[in-house]
Design a protein around this motif. Structure first.
Motif, PDB file in Angstrom:
ATOM      1  N   ASP A   1     -27.884  53.982   7.876  1.00 43.83           N
ATOM      2  CA  ASP A   1     -27.436  54.497   6.575  1.00 43.83           C
ATOM      3  C   ASP A   1     -27.054  53.350   5.644  1.00 43.83           C
ATOM      4  OD1 ASP A   1     -25.680  56.308   4.663  1.00 43.83           O
ATOM      5  OD2 ASP A   1     -26.684  57.697   6.021  1.00 43.83           O
ATOM      6  N   ASP A   2     -26.264  53.639   4.670  1.00 42.21           N
ATOM      7  CA  ASP A   2     -25.856  52.721   3.598  1.00 42.21           C
ATOM      8  C   ASP A   2     -25.270  51.412   4.157  1.00 42.21           C
ATOM      9  OD1 ASP A   2     -25.082  51.744   1.188  1.00 42.21           O
ATOM     10  OD2 ASP A   2     -23.730  53.386   0.671  1.00 42.21           O
TER      11      ASP A   2
ATOM     12  N   TRP B   1     -31.823  54.379   5.016  1.00 42.09           N
ATOM     13  CA  TRP B   1     -31.182  54.976   3.846  1.00 42.09           C
ATOM     14  C   TRP B   1     -31.529  54.186   2.581  1.00 42.09           C
ATOM     15  CZ3 TRP B   1     -27.789  53.196   0.117  1.00 42.09           C
ATOM     16  CH2 TRP B   1     -26.985  54.137  -0.555  1.00 42.09           C
TER      17      TRP B   1
ATOM     18  N   ARG C   1     -18.762  56.516  -8.536  1.00 41.71           N
ATOM     19  CA  ARG C   1     -18.824  55.722  -7.301  1.00 41.71           C
ATOM     20  C   ARG C   1     -19.202  54.268  -7.621  1.00 41.71           C
ATOM     21  NH1 ARG C   1     -22.247  55.834  -1.702  1.00 41.71           N
ATOM     22  NH2 ARG C   1     -20.479  55.801  -0.323  1.00 41.71           N
TER      23      ARG C   1
ATOM     24  N   LYS D   1     -33.878  58.385   4.192  1.00 39.05           N
ATOM     25  CA  LYS D   1     -32.866  59.270   3.601  1.00 39.05           C
ATOM     26  C   LYS D   1     -32.705  58.793   2.159  1.00 39.05           C
ATOM     27  CE  LYS D   1     -27.974  60.557   4.168  1.00 39.05           C
ATOM     28  NZ  LYS D   1     -26.792  60.301   4.999  1.00 39.05           N
TER      29      LYS D   1
ATOM     30  N   ASP E   1     -30.796  59.061  -1.062  1.00 36.06           N
ATOM     31  CA  ASP E   1     -29.490  59.547  -1.512  1.00 36.06           C
ATOM     32  C   ASP E   1     -29.381  59.460  -3.033  1.00 36.06           C
ATOM     33  OD1 ASP E   1     -26.897  60.464  -1.274  1.00 36.06           O
ATOM     34  OD2 ASP E   1     -26.226  58.871   0.069  1.00 36.06           O
TER      35      ASP E   1
ATOM     36  N   GLY F   1     -24.346  64.546  -0.026  1.00 35.01           N
ATOM     37  CA  GLY F   1     -24.446  65.820   0.688  1.00 35.01           C
ATOM     38  C   GLY F   1     -25.432  66.701  -0.045  1.00 35.01           C
TER      39      GLY F   1
ATOM     40  N   ASP G   1     -21.763  66.721   2.791  1.00 31.94           N
ATOM     41  CA  ASP G   1     -21.023  65.623   3.422  1.00 31.94           C
ATOM     42  C   ASP G   1     -19.908  66.168   4.297  1.00 31.94           C
ATOM     43  OD1 ASP G   1     -22.368  63.394   2.794  1.00 31.94           O
ATOM     44  OD2 ASP G   1     -21.104  62.778   1.110  1.00 31.94           O
TER      45      ASP G   1
HETATM   46  C1  DGJ Z   1     -23.426  60.030   0.623  1.00 35.38           C
HETATM   47  C2  DGJ Z   1     -24.171  60.728   1.724  1.00 35.38           C
HETATM   48  O1  DGJ Z   1     -24.051  62.103   1.598  1.00 35.38           O
HETATM   49  C3  DGJ Z   1     -23.655  60.226   3.061  1.00 35.38           C
HETATM   50  O2  DGJ Z   1     -24.281  60.925   4.101  1.00 35.38           O
HETATM   51  C4  DGJ Z   1     -23.900  58.754   3.170  1.00 35.38           C
HETATM   52  O3  DGJ Z   1     -25.270  58.498   3.193  1.00 35.38           O
HETATM   53  C5  DGJ Z   1     -23.234  58.053   2.002  1.00 35.38           C
HETATM   54  N1  DGJ Z   1     -23.629  58.606   0.740  1.00 35.38           N
HETATM   55  C6  DGJ Z   1     -23.570  56.589   2.025  1.00 35.38           C
HETATM   56  O4  DGJ Z   1     -23.106  55.936   0.928  1.00 35.38           O
END
Ligand code: DGJ
Length: 731
Positions: free
Chosen positions: A370-371, A415, A447, A480, A482, A533, A552
């Motif tokens: 992920d991130d 991600w 953010r 993923k 986002d 999410g 989320d």
């Molecule tokens: C928001 C996503 O919904 C999370 O699952 C995760 O990937 C974070 N961002 C990462 O910054």
């Protein structure tokens, strides 16, 4: 044939297996709405039933001079209501012309009926695999004074109770037209005896069902955030007051669009109801130059005469089979593990490999990083836009990391948040004007980040190139995608003043181009969408993404509400659902691993924790969960879903999934609130073969299908948050 034109009466009957949508051409000029509901075979006399002659008009009504016998538009049921000619309800179309006027008179000039379904060029839409699957009606209208032409385009699926609609506008005049309200769907009803049902929420509590009786006036939900949003979903329903899961009339409307929208219902003081959806007219304007065409997003309409359950199952099948597309549409997805809740930004290559190693031992097939893997991203203040690996975390680059994951026998996923740019990034240093902004105004951050201006072709091309390069050089089998903030200071550096209000919609067109290009270029990549999410959980996204992170909030109790609410319009196949650690990160709640697993099995299954932190007993349960997922994926994802008990109405949630051949049913029973010493409750199942005998796998008990459906299982609920999963198999 699905569409019939009764030439003598000037009536068009659009038929699905169980429904009819009937349009009449009044006085050879005006497309009026006659019926949407149960299927009608014959249309004789239908017109007269709805005609309101001028002498019956109310005192305050205005009689139009455009028709031979004079009618009042205010009480007519209309297919494309416009403004300024006597209909005082909320219009579905509004535009401004060169002379400053805003009056539109769109009258019928002809129509065409043909097999198949057209695409929408730069907008995503549902599709057919063969022209014999559906028929399309194009209804042509023209405003003689301004030269504006409208095409109302309806597609009827032969074997599905689904009708889609999109409206197209062509400027055949001599001056630009400014489109200001261009809804995609608009259905007029003769009464207001309905409830409005919609799904509201916020971050980590998406799609809470709300049902309210119609009032005289406007009830609508919308987004002006530049994304469909966590806050309201474009999917809405009108339901008769007594409609239940199995009975009553329910009309669903959803929009194949991911940007700002408005969906709602307007009831006038004569109790005429107008149900609509489309691009949010607020802060929208589109300059249509001479010769140009504008197509609205598509809306997907479903009518059910057997309550919410049948409506949902119709949408589920349609989304799975005619919205979703590509290699993974018909394939079962790998069980994945994602490191986000386990590590956040704080990880090393070794840590990720350790998480993957344990997961592989349990049967997990895909490791998602992920991130935090790029630029120098150790928190959310920096690096979005700098899509190159951080050597401090990935010393051997992406290649080194992926090799180690693949060596374990696992696929690798990554991600991205490609629509964003951090002020602290190399990309921003180079291109400070690439974000959405208005000259001279400060740039609000969400953010700590800004949004790239996807209304610009050069920005979209850059993103396509940079991601293509990463995908070409690395064995990435899942991404993923986002998107973590909504739009502010919506403006583009490259659009002229009279096109600034096109920016948000042009952004969506750009985003769809980027997603479409990548999906076509890299068909082997499983694409999961995410927006903090479920902040962009809509049909537009499902034309590109195979699945979407539902929320989320991974808490097993909250998820029962979120996944139940989501299931009204969307199938389990697209709902990402993971087992995460306890206490839960979002709620602090403790639920056992079994309950967490059962909830996640009711979606697209995966894990979001370090499995090495679990006890031996919990790990045994994890292995069991993965085995259930692998064995019954098809039942969970492609079977029929029944909401036996809804958390919105009781202290229990019960989901039932029945295979298409009725040979297997999985029943998941959750207690939300334990009540000691309570009397038993009946769990009455649905959709089974009444003549069959079913054996429950764990207890070995036998039940007849009819007993399960007409008497039901009995359960008490002594403890909070417990769950049970039953597997019923035909003997
Ligand atoms: C928001 C996503 O919904 C999370 O699952 C995760 O990937 C974070 N961002 C990462 O910054």
């Amino acid at each position: 044939m699905a569409i019939y034109f009764d030439e003598q009466n000037k009536v068009i009957n659009l038929q699905t297996p169980d429904t009819s949508y009937i349009i009449g051409i009044y006085d050879d000029k005006l497309p009026v709405h006659i019926h949407y509901g149960k299927r009608l075979e014959k249309t004789y006399g239908i017109f007269e039933m709805l005609d309101v002659p001028a002498e019956h008009a109310n005192t305050c009504d205005v009689v139009s001079k455009d028709f031979s016998d004079g009618i009042t538009l205010n009480t007519k049921l209309l297919e494309l209501p416009t403004y300024g000619t006597g209909d005082y309800r909320m219009p579905a179309f509004h535009a401004q012309y060169e002379d400053g006027s805003t009056i539109t008179k769109l009258y019928y000039t002809g129509h065409k009926i043909y097999d198949g379904k057209p695409g929408l060029e730069n907008m995503p839409s549902s599709y057919v695999e063969d022209d014999s699957e559906a028929q399309t009606l194009e209804l042509y209208l023209k405003d003689e004074l301004t030269g504006l032409k409208a095409v109302l385009c309806y597609t009827v699926y032969n074997d599905r109770n689904v009708i889609t609609r999109s409206n197209w506008f062509v400027n055949e005049g001599k001056a630009p037209v400014y489109l200001q309200r261009v809804y995609s769907g608009c259905i007029d009803f003769d009464s207001k005896e309905f409830d409005f049902v919609h799904f509201y929420g916020a971050w980590a509590r998406e799609r809470t069902m709300q049902r309210t009786p119609l009032i005289n006036g406007l009830q609508s939900v919308d987004s002006s955030r530049g994304a469909s949003s966590h806050h309201h979903n474009p999917f809405v329903c009108l339901a008769s007051h007594h409609a239940t899961e199995d009975t009553g009339d329910v009309y669903g409307m959803n929009l194949v669009y991911s940007g700002s929208f408005e969906s709602g219902v307007y009831v006038d003081t004569y109790n005429k109801t107008r149900f609509f959806t489309g691009i949010n007219p607020f802060d929208f304007e589109w300059k249509l130059d001479c010769g140009e065409m504008f197509r609205t997003p598509e809306c997907v309409m479903v009518y059910s005469d057997e309550g919410f359950g049948k409506m949902s199952r119709t949408y589920h099948e349609f989304v799975r089979e005619r919205i979703c597309r590509g290699k993974y549409r018909d394939l079962e997805r790998p069980v994945l593990i994602n490191n986000w809740e386990a590590t956040r930004f704080d990880f090393t290559e070794d840590k990720i490999v350790a998480i993957a190693t344990k997961a592989k031992e349990m049967g997990v097939e895909l490791m998602v990083l992920d991130d935090g893997w790029f630029g120098c991203r150790n928190d959310d203040f920096t690096s979005l836009g700098d899509w190159f690996p951080d050597p401090a975390k990935l010393p051997e680059g992406l290649g080194g990391m992926i090799e180690r994951i693949n060596a374990l026998g696992m696929k690798f996923g990554l991600w991205f948040e490609p629509e964003m740019i951090s002020e602290k990034s190399r990309l921003y240093e180079k291109h400070p004007d690439w974000c959405l902004h208005v000259k001279g105004r400060s740039r609000s951050e969400g953010r700590n980040q800004l949004i790239l201006d996807y209304s610009r072709e050069d920005v979209c091309d850059y993103i396509i190139d940079i991601l293509s390069d990463i995908f070409e050089k690395n064995n990435i089998e899942y991404i993923k995608w986002d998107m973590n903030r909504n739009m502010t200071e919506i403006g583009s550096a490259v659009l002229p003043a009279d096109r600034q209000r096109e920016t948000a919609h042009r952004y969506m067109i750009g985003l769809y181009r980027v997603l479409g290009t990548l999906k076509k270029r890299f068909p082997h990549i499983l694409m999961e969408g995410c927006s903090g999410g479920g902040g962009r959980f809509d049909l537009g996204m499902f034309c590109y993404f195979d699945q979407f992170w539902t929320s989320d909030d991974s808490d097993a109790v909250e998820r029962q509400y979120i996944q139940t609410g989501t299931s009204y319009g969307y199938p389990t196949m697209v709902m990402g659902a993971h087992v995460s650690a306890c206490p839960n990160h979002q709620t602090g709640r403790m639920t056992d691993i079994t309950t967490r697993g059962h909830v996640a099995l009711g979606g697209q299954f995966g894990y979001e924790l370090d499995l090495a932190t679990l006890s031996e007993e919990e790990l045994k349960e994890v292995k069991h969960q993965i085995a259930i997922c692998k064995e019954f994926n098809t039942v969970f994802h492609k079977g029929d879903m029944y909401r036996i008990k809804s958390p919105f109405e009781s202290d229990m949630t019960v989901w039932e999934f029945v295979s298409k051949d009725q040979s297997t049913a999985i029943v998941e029973i959750f207690t939300l609130k334990g009540t000691p010493d309570s009397a038993s409750e009946s769990i009455v199942l649905k959709g089974l073969d009444p003549t069959a005998v079913y054996v429950e796998r764990y207890s070995g008990r036998k039940y007849s299908g009819e007993a399960l459906m007409y008497i039901g299982l009995k359960r008490t609920r002594p403890r909070d948050f417990r769950s049970e999963l039953l597997i019923l198999e035909r003997e």
